[in-house]
Design a protein around this motif. Structure first.
Motif, short mmCIF file in Angstrom:
data_model
loop_
_atom_site.label_atom_id
_atom_site.label_comp_id
_atom_site.label_asym_id
_atom_site.label_seq_id
_atom_site.Cartn_x
_atom_site.Cartn_y
_atom_site.Cartn_z
N SER A 25 13.34 -2.64 -9.20
CA SER A 25 14.46 -3.59 -9.20
C SER A 25 14.24 -4.68 -8.14
O SER A 25 14.66 -5.81 -8.33
CB SER A 25 15.77 -2.86 -8.94
N ARG A 26 13.57 -4.33 -7.04
CA ARG A 26 13.21 -5.31 -6.01
C ARG A 26 11.69 -5.30 -5.85
O ARG A 26 11.15 -4.44 -5.16
CB ARG A 26 13.89 -4.96 -4.69
N PRO A 27 11.00 -6.23 -6.47
CA PRO A 27 9.54 -6.22 -6.39
C PRO A 27 9.05 -6.55 -4.98
O PRO A 27 9.77 -7.14 -4.18
CB PRO A 27 9.11 -7.32 -7.37
N PHE A 28 7.82 -6.15 -4.69
CA PHE A 28 7.19 -6.53 -3.43
C PHE A 28 6.87 -8.01 -3.48
O PHE A 28 6.43 -8.52 -4.51
CB PHE A 28 5.89 -5.75 -3.21
N ARG A 29 7.10 -8.70 -2.37
CA ARG A 29 6.79 -10.12 -2.26
C ARG A 29 5.61 -10.25 -1.31
O ARG A 29 5.78 -10.24 -0.09
CB ARG A 29 8.01 -10.89 -1.77
N LEU A 30 4.43 -10.37 -1.88
CA LEU A 30 3.20 -10.44 -1.12
C LEU A 30 2.92 -11.89 -0.74
O LEU A 30 3.02 -12.79 -1.57
CB LEU A 30 2.05 -9.88 -1.96
N GLN A 31 2.57 -12.10 0.53
CA GLN A 31 2.34 -13.46 1.03
C GLN A 31 1.11 -13.47 1.92
O GLN A 31 0.85 -12.54 2.67
CB GLN A 31 3.56 -13.92 1.83
N LEU A 68 -6.94 -0.42 -11.51
CA LEU A 68 -5.78 -0.05 -12.31
C LEU A 68 -4.76 -1.18 -12.45
O LEU A 68 -3.94 -1.16 -13.35
CB LEU A 68 -5.08 1.16 -11.67
N TYR A 69 -4.82 -2.16 -11.54
CA TYR A 69 -3.82 -3.23 -11.55
C TYR A 69 -4.45 -4.49 -10.97
O TYR A 69 -5.17 -4.44 -9.98
CB TYR A 69 -2.62 -2.82 -10.68
N THR A 70 -4.19 -5.63 -11.61
CA THR A 70 -4.58 -6.92 -11.07
C THR A 70 -3.47 -7.94 -11.33
O THR A 70 -2.75 -7.84 -12.32
CB THR A 70 -5.89 -7.48 -11.69
N GLU A 87 5.42 -3.13 -9.21
CA GLU A 87 5.12 -1.70 -9.29
C GLU A 87 4.78 -1.15 -7.92
O GLU A 87 4.22 -1.86 -7.09
CB GLU A 87 3.92 -1.47 -10.23
N ASP A 88 5.08 0.12 -7.71
CA ASP A 88 4.71 0.80 -6.49
C ASP A 88 3.28 1.35 -6.67
O ASP A 88 2.98 1.97 -7.67
CB ASP A 88 5.67 1.95 -6.22
N HIS A 89 2.41 1.08 -5.72
CA HIS A 89 1.01 1.49 -5.80
C HIS A 89 0.65 2.42 -4.65
O HIS A 89 -0.37 2.27 -3.98
CB HIS A 89 0.10 0.25 -5.80
N GLY A 90 1.52 3.41 -4.40
CA GLY A 90 1.35 4.31 -3.27
C GLY A 90 0.10 5.16 -3.32
O GLY A 90 -0.45 5.53 -2.30
N THR A 121 3.65 0.04 -1.30
CA THR A 121 4.46 1.22 -1.62
C THR A 121 5.75 1.17 -0.80
O THR A 121 5.77 0.60 0.29
CB THR A 121 3.70 2.53 -1.36
N SER A 122 6.78 1.79 -1.33
CA SER A 122 8.06 1.87 -0.62
C SER A 122 8.14 3.13 0.21
O SER A 122 9.06 3.31 1.00
CB SER A 122 9.22 1.87 -1.62
N TYR A 123 7.19 4.02 0.05
CA TYR A 123 7.24 5.34 0.69
C TYR A 123 6.36 5.39 1.94
O TYR A 123 5.51 6.27 2.09
CB TYR A 123 6.83 6.41 -0.32
N ASN A 124 6.57 4.42 2.84
CA ASN A 124 5.76 4.37 4.05
C ASN A 124 6.59 3.99 5.28
O ASN A 124 6.03 3.73 6.33
CB ASN A 124 4.60 3.40 3.88
N GLY A 125 7.89 3.91 5.15
CA GLY A 125 8.74 3.59 6.29
C GLY A 125 9.03 2.11 6.48
O GLY A 125 9.80 1.75 7.36
#
Length: 159
Positions: A25-31, A68-70, A87-90, A121-125
């Motif tokens: 629902s909230r994608p990662f915003r990579l910069q 797996l993802y590009t 997507e989460d790529h943990g 990933t969202s599972y890292n604090g």
């Protein structure tokens, strides 16, 4: 007994599969930024320029190094790219890599500055959905005049 297992599978596994397949629902915003190393110093200096319209790509690989993802992105007028990752790529290793530079005299990727590792990933604090990558660089074919003086002054500051 078979009915109980079937019901259990539908109640537990089906929701897990559905939520894993759904985009976040909230994608990662990579910069990050892409620069031209005008002094061929191997790092950013005051003479460094940032490259508009440079292309980069996010690549996520599994443990066997299978991609797996590009997702590709392009820098804006300030040399900054923004890529949304839904997507989460943990369980994967993700890097931003240089693809191309629009500058004819600054097309050679700087070894060691041609890719940057990113955590998607969202599972890292990390509470924020923003992710920042180290700057990526191309090297100018011919060193600018004044770079010798600039690099000498940087060496003097170190002493």
């Amino acid at each position: 007994m078979a009915r109980v297992l079937l019901i259990l599978a539908l109640c537990v596994l089906l929701p897990a599969l559905i939520s894993a397949a759904r985009p976040m629902s909230r994608p990662f915003r990579l910069q990050g930024k892409v620069y031209c190393d005008t002094c061929r110093a191997g790092f950013e200096t005051s003479a460094t320029t940032y490259i508009p319209r440079a292309k980069v790509r996010v690549e996520c690989k599994d443990k066997e190094q299978k991609v797996l993802y590009t997702m590709e992105g392009t820098t804006d007028s300030t040399g900054t790219y923004h890529i949304l990752v839904n997507e989460d790529h943990g369980e994967e290793t993700c890097d931003v890599v240089l693809v191309s530079s629009p500058l004819g005299d600054c097309k050679t990727a700087d070894p060691g500055r041609d890719r940057a590792r990113v955590v998607l990933t969202s599972y890292n604090g990390i509470a924020s959905d923003k992710r920042f990558a180290n700057a990526l660089g191309f090297m100018k074919d011919d060193i600018l005049s004044g770079c010798t003086t600039l690099l000498q002054s940087l060496m003097e500051e170190e002493d």
